[in-house]
Scaffold this motif. Structure first.
Motif, PDB file in Angstrom:
ATOM      1  N   LEU A   1      85.142 120.273  86.978  1.00 65.49           N
ATOM      2  CA  LEU A   1      84.470 119.005  86.696  1.00 65.49           C
ATOM      3  C   LEU A   1      84.016 118.941  85.248  1.00 65.49           C
ATOM      4  O   LEU A   1      84.209 117.928  84.569  1.00 65.49           O
TER       5      LEU A   1
ATOM      6  N   GLN B   1      86.199 112.664  77.552  1.00 65.04           N
ATOM      7  CA  GLN B   1      85.464 112.146  76.404  1.00 65.04           C
ATOM      8  C   GLN B   1      86.240 112.374  75.115  1.00 65.04           C
ATOM      9  O   GLN B   1      86.362 111.475  74.266  1.00 65.04           O
TER      10      GLN B   1
ATOM     11  N   ASP C   1      77.886 113.027  84.798  1.00 68.95           N
ATOM     12  CA  ASP C   1      78.474 111.865  84.149  1.00 68.95           C
ATOM     13  C   ASP C   1      78.682 112.147  82.672  1.00 68.95           C
ATOM     14  O   ASP C   1      77.968 112.923  82.062  1.00 68.95           O
ATOM     15  N   GLU C   2      79.671 111.442  82.116  1.00 67.29           N
ATOM     16  CA  GLU C   2      79.923 111.610  80.698  1.00 67.29           C
ATOM     17  C   GLU C   2      78.764 111.032  79.889  1.00 67.29           C
ATOM     18  O   GLU C   2      78.180 110.036  80.228  1.00 67.29           O
TER      19      GLU C   2
ATOM     20  N   VAL D   1      78.015 116.297  78.250  1.00 71.67           N
ATOM     21  CA  VAL D   1      78.120 115.955  79.659  1.00 71.67           C
ATOM     22  C   VAL D   1      76.732 116.089  80.239  1.00 71.67           C
ATOM     23  O   VAL D   1      76.064 117.099  80.037  1.00 71.67           O
TER      24      VAL D   1
ATOM     25  N   GLU E   1      87.052 118.536  83.021  1.00 72.18           N
ATOM     26  CA  GLU E   1      87.593 117.178  83.150  1.00 72.18           C
ATOM     27  C   GLU E   1      86.777 116.170  82.352  1.00 72.18           C
ATOM     28  O   GLU E   1      87.329 115.303  81.666  1.00 72.18           O
ATOM     29  N   GLN E   2      85.452 116.292  82.415  1.00 74.16           N
ATOM     30  CA  GLN E   2      84.596 115.342  81.709  1.00 74.16           C
ATOM     31  C   GLN E   2      84.660 115.533  80.192  1.00 74.16           C
ATOM     32  O   GLN E   2      84.713 114.561  79.437  1.00 74.16           O
ATOM     33  N   CYS E   3      84.668 116.778  79.752  1.00 76.76           N
ATOM     34  CA  CYS E   3      84.788 117.034  78.306  1.00 76.76           C
ATOM     35  C   CYS E   3      86.120 116.530  77.783  1.00 76.76           C
ATOM     36  O   CYS E   3      86.200 115.915  76.713  1.00 76.76           O
TER      37      CYS E   3
END
Length: 306
Positions: A7, A15, A72-73, A67, A10-12
């Motif tokens: 997770l 962005q 959430d981003e 993050v 994926e978020q990094c």
């Protein structure tokens, strides 16, 4: 890769990818015909290991950067804002390394290299522009003091230059066909591959306001992980295949380049990667759970298959 790391990664990546996707349209005065090669250069979907390491280092020092706690981003995290600069430098280096005058490769990230998709002059110029844009991005990053920006520029410039990537690539080319001992091989890869990984972790630490003691610990971690990254790359060049790697498998052996596998053999190369990982994890002993993403990223780098 465990669920929490997946997770976070994926978020990094999301962005960073969003910032990179905006780049072709984010250059006032840029010739319109540069948009296509720039989009090709940045659209290959790389692993983005360096930006992720930057955000993970910030989290280790000061909680979450880039993050937020809920997963959430966060578009305003200082580390998240500068992390794309690392990918710009990395991408520029790959574009130039692939040129006929250097590694002469036709495939990168599963697609034709930039000089094959367009031409050599375009590839050189796009690489030059990406390098310059990386430092512009740091200069314009929100949430950082002037002192932090200057420190980041210095770290990234040193990692990219004659004592870093450029110097390492030069030594690599000069060493083709020659026998290197382990010390010389590690010195070369500490520059060629390791320097930018160390810079990624340092930028994350600086963004989060790390102390000198924390930065030293992070640098030891990054140094060992940078070397382990290259050991694993050498192993995969022998054991994997072109489709999985997204680049030409076996090209180092075909070019008679010095590698850890050639020097140590497969089993000892694997053992070397494990030793380096253990040393990297040991360097994070003073950090608590906030460094778990760095720990898990280290394990992922050593256990990856591409």
């Amino acid at each position: 890769m465990d669920a929490s790391l997946a997770l976070f990664v994926e978020q990094c990546r999301a962005q960073c990818s969003a910032a990179l996707a905006n780049l072709p349209a984010d250059g006032p005065g840029m010739p319109a015909s540069l948009s296509a090669p720039l989009a090709h250069a940045l659209g290959g979907g790389g692993k983005l290991i360096r930006p992720v390491l930057c955000c993970a280092a910030a989290r280790a020092v000061g909680g979450v950067e880039g993050v937020d706690e809920g997963g959430d981003e966060s578009s305003d995290g200082a580390a998240g804002a500068v992390a794309p600069a690392l990918e710009l430098i990395h991408t520029y280096s790959l574009i130039h390394d692939d040129l006929p005058a250097m590694d002469d490769d036709d495939l990168r990230r599963g697609r034709p290299t930039l000089h094959k998709a367009f031409d050599e002059a375009t590839a050189i110029l796009v690489g030059d522009g990406l390098q310059a844009r990386a430092f512009e991005l740091i200069a314009n990053a929100p949430g950082l003091s002037a002192e932090q920006k200057v420190r980041m520029v210095k770290v990234l410039a040193q990692a990219s230059g004659f004592a870093g990537m450029v110097g390492g690539q030069f030594v690599d080319i000069q060493s083709t066909g020659k026998a290197l001992d382990l010390e010389a091989l590690q010195a070369m890869h500490a520059m060629k591959t390791g320097a930018l990984i160390r810079a990624a972790v340092a930028l994350g630490g600086i963004a989060a306001g790390a102390s000198d003691t924390q930065l030293n610990a992070l640098d030891t971690y990054a140094d060992r992980i940078g070397l382990a990254f290259q050991v694993v790359d050498d192993i995969l060049d022998v054991e994997s295949d072109t489709a999985t790697l997204g680049k030409t498998q076996g090209k180092d052996e075909a070019a008679n380049k010095a590698t850890y596998v050639k020097l140590l053999g497969l089993e000892d190369a694997r053992a070397q990667a494990t030793r380096l990982l253990d040393e990297a994890l040991g360097a994070l002993a003073e950090f608590g759970e906030s460094a778990d993403m760095l720990r898990n990223l280290g394990r992922y780098i050593v256990e990856r298959d591409r």
